[in-house]
Design an enzyme around this catalytic site. Structure first.
Site, PDB file in Angstrom:
ATOM      1  N   GLU A 107      23.058  39.547  31.189  1.00 27.92           N
ATOM      2  CA  GLU A 107      23.827  40.051  30.046  1.00 27.92           C
ATOM      3  C   GLU A 107      23.068  41.050  29.189  1.00 27.92           C
ATOM      4  OE1 GLU A 107      26.955  36.365  29.334  1.00 27.92           O
ATOM      5  OE2 GLU A 107      25.494  36.836  27.766  1.00 27.92           O
ATOM      6  N   GLU A 153      32.060  39.907  37.440  1.00 25.35           N
ATOM      7  CA  GLU A 153      32.622  38.960  36.474  1.00 25.35           C
ATOM      8  C   GLU A 153      33.398  39.679  35.365  1.00 25.35           C
ATOM      9  OE1 GLU A 153      29.682  36.239  35.020  1.00 25.35           O
ATOM     10  OE2 GLU A 153      29.151  35.521  37.031  1.00 25.35           O
TER      11      GLU A 153
END
Length: 207
Positions: A107, A153
């Site tokens: 992330e 994702e």
């Protein structure tokens, strides 16, 4: 739910997808030692355990925060994009610390060095099983990319480096609208100086 003071009369699965919703019929022992009657049906949402990790750079007294789209908040008129700490779900066979280290890379593009637990908590214990394990991880905040996340994702994550004082101000101004960020930044506000002493050689700040 194996507990001597809880009697499960029935459990059915109402929905199974990314989340699982089970409906329980049960009764439990009261504080005076007697038993309740059968409670109205209780819906329990099972999401599994999660991890949040506050990325802290003690050399610069800065934190790495992220911003991303949140449909749940948007659905009730809250912020559609939220300022958060790095977080993710625990996969099969993973430990919470392993998840913290993996998610920091995915992330925010950060590699965690030293790490220490902040604590764990249940997000909404009246209806959700979700337990969140919270950590603080030492990172180098220099030279990070502007965005991160995994394309598979569908993650579109803004990466932000900010002074710790600014992150604490956002918390105080009610601009961090998610529990894991509030808990982590609140912890940092109380423990920052001791943490820096532990993580910096001889207590000196590098430049």
């Amino acid at each position: 739910m194996d507990h001597p003071d809880i009697e499960i009369l029935d459990r059915t699965t109402a929905y199974k997808g990314f989340l699982t919703i089970d409906v329980y019929r049960l009764r439990h022992k009261k504080f005076d030692g007697t038993w309740t009657g059968v409670l109205p049906p209780r819906e329990v949402c099972d999401r599994g355990p999660a991890v949040g990790v506050l990325l802290y750079d003690p050399d610069r007294d800065a934190v790495v925060m992220i911003e991303q789209f949140r449909v749940g908040s948007a659905a009730v008129g809250g912020p559609a994009w939220m300022t958060e700490i790095v977080a993710g779900m625990v996969g099969e066979g993973e430990t919470p610390e392993e998840v913290a280290r993996r998610e920091a890379v995915e992330e925010a593009g950060c590699t965690i060095g030293a790490i220490e637990p902040i604590g764990d908590y249940f997000v909404s214990p009246g209806a959700f099983t979700e337990q969140v394990f919270v950590f603080c991880g030492r990172v180098d905040s220099r030279g990070l990319a502007a965005t991160g996340g995994l394309e598979e994702e569908h993650e579109d994550i803004r990466i932000m480096v900010m002074p710790s004082d600014e992150a604490i101000r956002l918390m105080d101004e009610n601009r961090l609208r998610n529990s894991v960020a509030i808990i982590a930044i609140g912890w940092l506000a109380r423990h920052r100086e001791a943490l820096r002493r532990r993580w910096l050689d001889d207590g000196q700040v590098s430049t």
